[in-house]
Scaffold this motif. Structure first.
Motif, PDB file in Angstrom:
ATOM      1  N   PRO A 104       0.832  -1.211   0.000  1.00  0.00           N
ATOM      2  CA  PRO A 104       0.000   0.000   0.000  1.00  0.00           C
ATOM      3  C   PRO A 104       0.863   1.257   0.000  1.00  0.00           C
ATOM      4  N   ALA A 105       0.279   2.360  -0.411  1.00  0.00           N
ATOM      5  CA  ALA A 105       1.016   3.626  -0.433  1.00  0.00           C
ATOM      6  C   ALA A 105       1.347   4.097   0.979  1.00  0.00           C
ATOM      7  N   HIS A 106       0.481   3.733   1.924  1.00  0.00           N
ATOM      8  CA  HIS A 106       0.705   4.167   3.311  1.00  0.00           C
ATOM      9  C   HIS A 106       0.273   3.059   4.263  1.00  0.00           C
ATOM     10  N   LEU A 107       1.090   2.825   5.286  1.00  0.00           N
ATOM     11  CA  LEU A 107       0.777   1.847   6.321  1.00  0.00           C
ATOM     12  C   LEU A 107       0.480   2.554   7.629  1.00  0.00           C
ATOM     13  N   THR A 108      -0.626   2.185   8.272  1.00  0.00           N
ATOM     14  CA  THR A 108      -0.930   2.758   9.581  1.00  0.00           C
ATOM     15  C   THR A 108       0.069   2.230  10.612  1.00  0.00           C
ATOM     16  N   ARG A 109       0.184   2.940  11.693  1.00  0.00           N
ATOM     17  CA  ARG A 109       1.133   2.538  12.728  1.00  0.00           C
ATOM     18  C   ARG A 109       0.789   1.161  13.285  1.00  0.00           C
ATOM     19  N   SER A 110      -0.502   0.892  13.475  1.00  0.00           N
ATOM     20  CA  SER A 110      -0.906  -0.396  14.045  1.00  0.00           C
ATOM     21  C   SER A 110      -0.517  -1.555  13.118  1.00  0.00           C
ATOM     22  N   ARG A 111      -0.665  -1.344  11.815  1.00  0.00           N
ATOM     23  CA  ARG A 111      -0.304  -2.401  10.871  1.00  0.00           C
ATOM     24  C   ARG A 111       1.201  -2.621  10.858  1.00  0.00           C
ATOM     25  N   LYS A 112       1.960  -1.545  10.992  1.00  0.00           N
ATOM     26  CA  LYS A 112       3.420  -1.670  11.060  1.00  0.00           C
ATOM     27  C   LYS A 112       3.834  -2.472  12.287  1.00  0.00           C
ATOM     28  N   ILE A 113       3.192  -2.180  13.413  1.00  0.00           N
ATOM     29  CA  ILE A 113       3.546  -2.859  14.670  1.00  0.00           C
ATOM     30  C   ILE A 113       3.263  -4.352  14.556  1.00  0.00           C
ATOM     31  N   VAL A 114       2.075  -4.701  14.028  1.00  0.00           N
ATOM     32  CA  VAL A 114       1.725  -6.117  13.888  1.00  0.00           C
ATOM     33  C   VAL A 114       2.674  -6.813  12.915  1.00  0.00           C
ATOM     34  N   ALA A 115       2.998  -6.160  11.803  1.00  0.00           N
ATOM     35  CA  ALA A 115       3.897  -6.756  10.809  1.00  0.00           C
ATOM     36  C   ALA A 115       5.277  -7.011  11.410  1.00  0.00           C
ATOM     37  N   VAL A 116       5.804  -6.049  12.137  1.00  0.00           N
ATOM     38  CA  VAL A 116       7.123  -6.217  12.762  1.00  0.00           C
ATOM     39  C   VAL A 116       7.073  -7.324  13.818  1.00  0.00           C
ATOM     40  N   ALA A 117       5.972  -7.369  14.565  1.00  0.00           N
ATOM     41  CA  ALA A 117       5.833  -8.414  15.591  1.00  0.00           C
ATOM     42  C   ALA A 117       5.817  -9.799  14.943  1.00  0.00           C
ATOM     43  N   LEU A 118       5.100  -9.938  13.852  1.00  0.00           N
ATOM     44  CA  LEU A 118       5.059 -11.229  13.150  1.00  0.00           C
ATOM     45  C   LEU A 118       6.438 -11.614  12.637  1.00  0.00           C
ATOM     46  N   LEU A 119       7.160 -10.638  12.120  1.00  0.00           N
ATOM     47  CA  LEU A 119       8.483 -10.897  11.566  1.00  0.00           C
ATOM     48  C   LEU A 119       9.477 -11.328  12.641  1.00  0.00           C
ATOM     49  N   LEU A 120       9.364 -10.744  13.830  1.00  0.00           N
ATOM     50  CA  LEU A 120      10.338 -11.020  14.893  1.00  0.00           C
ATOM     51  C   LEU A 120       9.921 -12.154  15.822  1.00  0.00           C
ATOM     52  N   VAL A 121       8.651 -12.181  16.188  1.00  0.00           N
ATOM     53  CA  VAL A 121       8.188 -13.162  17.178  1.00  0.00           C
ATOM     54  C   VAL A 121       8.086 -14.557  16.588  1.00  0.00           C
ATOM     55  N   THR A 122       7.684 -14.662  15.319  1.00  0.00           N
ATOM     56  CA  THR A 122       7.504 -15.991  14.715  1.00  0.00           C
ATOM     57  C   THR A 122       8.777 -16.823  14.730  1.00  0.00           C
ATOM     58  N   PRO A 123       9.924 -16.320  14.226  1.00  0.00           N
ATOM     59  CA  PRO A 123      11.137 -17.148  14.287  1.00  0.00           C
ATOM     60  C   PRO A 123      11.589 -17.436  15.713  1.00  0.00           C
ATOM     61  N   LEU A 124      11.345 -16.485  16.616  1.00  0.00           N
ATOM     62  CA  LEU A 124      11.710 -16.711  18.014  1.00  0.00           C
ATOM     63  C   LEU A 124      10.917 -17.862  18.607  1.00  0.00           C
ATOM     64  N   MET A 125       9.607 -17.887  18.336  1.00  0.00           N
ATOM     65  CA  MET A 125       8.762 -18.966  18.829  1.00  0.00           C
ATOM     66  C   MET A 125       9.184 -20.303  18.229  1.00  0.00           C
ATOM     67  N   CYS A 126       9.446 -20.307  16.923  1.00  0.00           N
ATOM     68  CA  CYS A 126       9.855 -21.557  16.258  1.00  0.00           C
ATOM     69  C   CYS A 126      11.188 -22.064  16.805  1.00  0.00           C
ATOM     70  N   TRP A 127      12.031 -21.170  17.234  1.00  0.00           N
ATOM     71  CA  TRP A 127      13.325 -21.548  17.809  1.00  0.00           C
ATOM     72  C   TRP A 127      13.169 -22.062  19.248  1.00  0.00           C
ATOM     73  N   LEU A 128      12.267 -21.460  19.997  1.00  0.00           N
ATOM     74  CA  LEU A 128      12.097 -21.810  21.414  1.00  0.00           C
ATOM     75  C   LEU A 128      11.315 -23.097  21.626  1.00  0.00           C
ATOM     76  N   LEU A 129      10.377 -23.414  20.741  1.00  0.00           N
ATOM     77  CA  LEU A 129       9.415 -24.484  21.003  1.00  0.00           C
ATOM     78  C   LEU A 129       9.980 -25.909  20.986  1.00  0.00           C
ATOM     79  N   PRO A 130      10.877 -26.286  20.065  1.00  0.00           N
ATOM     80  CA  PRO A 130      11.317 -27.693  20.042  1.00  0.00           C
ATOM     81  C   PRO A 130      12.106 -28.076  21.293  1.00  0.00           C
ATOM     82  N   ALA A 131      11.819 -29.258  21.831  1.00  0.00           N
ATOM     83  CA  ALA A 131      12.580 -29.737  22.990  1.00  0.00           C
ATOM     84  C   ALA A 131      13.987 -30.141  22.570  1.00  0.00           C
ATOM     85  N   ASP A 132      14.134 -30.646  21.348  1.00  0.00           N
ATOM     86  CA  ASP A 132      15.442 -31.024  20.819  1.00  0.00           C
ATOM     87  C   ASP A 132      16.141 -29.764  20.319  1.00  0.00           C
ATOM     88  N   ARG A 133      17.109 -29.283  21.098  1.00  0.00           N
ATOM     89  CA  ARG A 133      17.776 -28.033  20.733  1.00  0.00           C
ATOM     90  C   ARG A 133      18.653 -28.179  19.498  1.00  0.00           C
TER      91      ARG A 133
END
Length: 224
Positions: A104-133
Motif C-alpha cells: 500500500p502507499a501508506h501503512l498505519t502505525r498499528s499495521r506496522k507494529i503487527v507486521a514487525v511483531a510477526l516478523l520477529l516473534v515468529t522465528p523466536l517462537m519456532c526456535w524456542l518451542l522444540p525440545a530437541d535443541r
C-alpha cells in the motif's frame, strides 16, 4: 446470496472444503494416516486449481504455486519433515513475492507494529518451542521465512481480515505443530487444532487474494 449454488459457481472450493473435512475425520479412524496422503494434499491442491481457474493474471499464477507448494508440503510432511520444510519455505518466499507486489502507499502505525511483531516473534517462537535443541536453529530459520510471509501479508493491500488473518492462522497452526515436539508433546491439541487452523488459513489467503484480483482486474477474470 449468489444466484447460483456454491457447487455450480465455486465447485473447486466446495470440493476443497469437502476433502479437508474428510481428511480431518477419516484420520481419526482405523485407516493409517499414510493412506490418506492424497486426500491431505488434495485439500490445498484444489485451492490451487480454484486460483488457476478464477483469474489469469501473473499474481494469480504466483498464488497457484504458493498453494501447490503447500499441498506438496502437506503430503511430504508425513514422510520426510526436512523436505516438507523446504517445500513450505519455498512457498513462503513465493507468497512474500506476491504480497510485496501489492504494497500500500501508506501503512498505519498499528499495521506496522503487527507486521514487525510477526516478523520477529515468529522465528523466536519456532526456535524456542522444540525440545530437541539440535533442530532449534533449523526451525528458527523456517520461522523467519514464515514470519516474513505473514508480515508481508499483513502489510499488503490485500484485505487484512482475509489474507492477513489467513497468514496469521498459518503461523499459529505451524507453531502448534512445532510445539508438539516440545511443550505440547503428548497433548491432543495438535490432533484437534493444527489441521483445521492451517486449512482455514490457506482458504482465507487463497479466496481473499483471488477475489481481490477479480475486483481490481476484471478483464482477466476466468468464468468457471
Amino acid at each position: 446470496m449468489p444466484k447460483r449454488a456454491l457447487y455450480e459457481k465455486r465447485p473447486w472450493l466446495l470440493a476443497s472444503i469437502a476433502v479437508a473435512l474428510a481428511f480431518y475425520y477419516l484420520r481419526a479412524g482405523p485407516m493409517p494416516e499414510l493412506y490418506l496422503l492424497p486426500l491431505k494434499g488434495a485439500a490445498v491442491g484444489l485451492l490451487a486449481i480454484y486460483a488457476f481457474m478464477r483469474h489469469s493474471s501473473a499474481d494469480a499464477r504466483l498464488l497457484v504455486w504458493v498453494m501447490a507448494f503447500g499441498a506438496l508440503g502437506d503430503m511430504v510432511l508425513m514422510i520426510d519433515m526436512e523436505v516438507a520444510g523446504w517445500l513450505f519455505f519455498g512457498g513462503h518466499l513465493l507468497a512474500m513475492a506476491l504480497y510485496l507486489r501489492h504494497r500500500p502507499a501508506h501503512l498505519t502505525r498499528s499495521r506496522k507494529i503487527v507486521a514487525v511483531a510477526l516478523l520477529l516473534v515468529t522465528p523466536l517462537m519456532c526456535w524456542l518451542l522444540p525440545a530437541d535443541r539440535g533442530v532449534a536453529s533449523s526451525f528458527g530459520l523456517y520461522g523467519l521465512a514464515m514470519g516474513g510471509m505473514a508480515a508481508a501479508a499483513w502489510a499488503s493491500d490485500f484485505p487484512r481480515y482475509r489474507v492477513g488473518a489467513g497468514a496469521v492462522l498459518f503461523v499459529i497452526s505451524h507453531c502448534l505443530w512445532i510445539a508438539g515436539m516440545g511443550p505440547l508433546s503428548g497433548s491432543m491439541a495438535q490432533d484437534i487444532f493444527v489441521w483445521p487452523v492451517y486449512y482455514l488459513g490457506q482458504f482465507l489467503i487463497c479466496t481473499g487474494v483471488i477475489q481481490t484480483l477479480r475486483k481490481r482486474r476484471p478483464e482477466l477474470r476466468v468464468v468457471h
